[in-house]
Design an enzyme around this catalytic site. Structure first.
Site: not given
Ligand code: IPE
Ligand code: IPE
Ligand code: MG
Length: 248
Positions: A17, A34, A128
């Site tokens: 955020d 973004h 991962l």
């Protein structure tokens, strides 16, 4: 013997955020934030690979984020498409398995196809696992699990009385993975915002004011150090957990 959990989390879940505020501080449009956030995602993935964190779940777009101005939503969709085109080769080369969770059917074909192709291509990778939550909501997840179970009961495959936490949990997203050990939210807000509601039941929560595009290894080190200092009791007493003799 004590049952201390390992100090490296087996699963980190992050609410990324603060992109919009990061851009606004620079007098730039929110989409600029973004885009900067995408670089932070790369840093975070590299960090997990370097530190042996096996699972990372990132909240990229919530079921509520459709309510943003259409121009921001379409900028985000465009960015997701571009990010997949740009990043998947390298992620695959590093052994990253990509998995998308959420109500994916709402996305348009070009994005949906890229998500499906990326999951398929990387499905055997083991270094991962990165789960990307898009059009995801914790309440949606719980509702879809309930719907799945109800259908199984209606078809006679399951007795309603057999439904317990284990069975319910098995119908939720990420059920095949350990629950997150560490939750991180950047950007200063102290809330869950409809992220993994069920799965976070016993997760250690860490909040930082750092805006997502500013996240770097030092910030993640701080979160990991904080986590390593927590005592996870899961309802037991501190003495039980640390292996001290239990006082009667
Ligand atoms: C998080 O950053 C990214 C998404 C929700 C898509 P925000 O866009 O929420 O940034 P702030 O909170 O407005 O600064
Ligand atoms: C949560 O952030 C969702 C994502 C990071 C994708 P928001 O910015 O949407 O959350 P609220 O609105 O501040 O709760
Ligand atoms: Mg926000």
């Amino acid at each position: 013997m004590s049952s201390e959990p390992p100090s490296v989390p087996r699963h980190i879940a992050i609410i990324m955020d603060g992109n919009g505020r990061w851009a606004e501080k620079r007098h730039r449009p929110r989409r600029f934030g973004h885009r900067a956030g995408q670089k932070a995602v790369r840093q975070c993935v590299e960090y997990c690979l370097r530190h042996g964190v096996p699972v990372l779940t990132l909240f990229a777009f919530s079921s509520e984020n459709w309510q943003r101005p259409p121009s921001e939503v379409s900028a985000l969709m465009g960015l997701f498409v571009k990010a997949l085109d740009k990043e998947v080769d390298e992620l695959h080369a590093h052994g990253v398995r990509l998995n998308f969770i959420g109500a994916l059917e709402r996305f348009e074909a070009p994005l949906l196809q890229r998500m499906q192709a990326a999951s398929h291509r990387t499905r055997d990778n083991t270094a991962l696992q990165v789960n990307i939550a898009v059009n995801y909501g914790g309440r949606w997840d719980i509702a879809q699990a309930a719907r799945t179970l109800a259908n199984e009961v209606a078809r006679g495959q399951l007795k309603a009385d057999a439904i317990d936490e284990t069975l319910f949990g098995a119908r939720l997203c990420l059920s095949e993975l350990p629950a997150p050990d560490l939750f991180i939210r950047t950007g200063g807000e102290r809330r869950i915002s409809n992220f993994l509601l069920w799965q976070l039941a016993y997760t250690e929560l860490y909040f930082t004011d750092t805006l997502w595009p500013d996240i770097d290894a030092a910030c993640l080190d701080a979160a990991m150090a904080d986590y390593a200092g927590r005592q996870r009791r899961f309802g037991r007493t501190g003495a039980q957990v640390s292996g001290e003799p239990v006082a009667h």
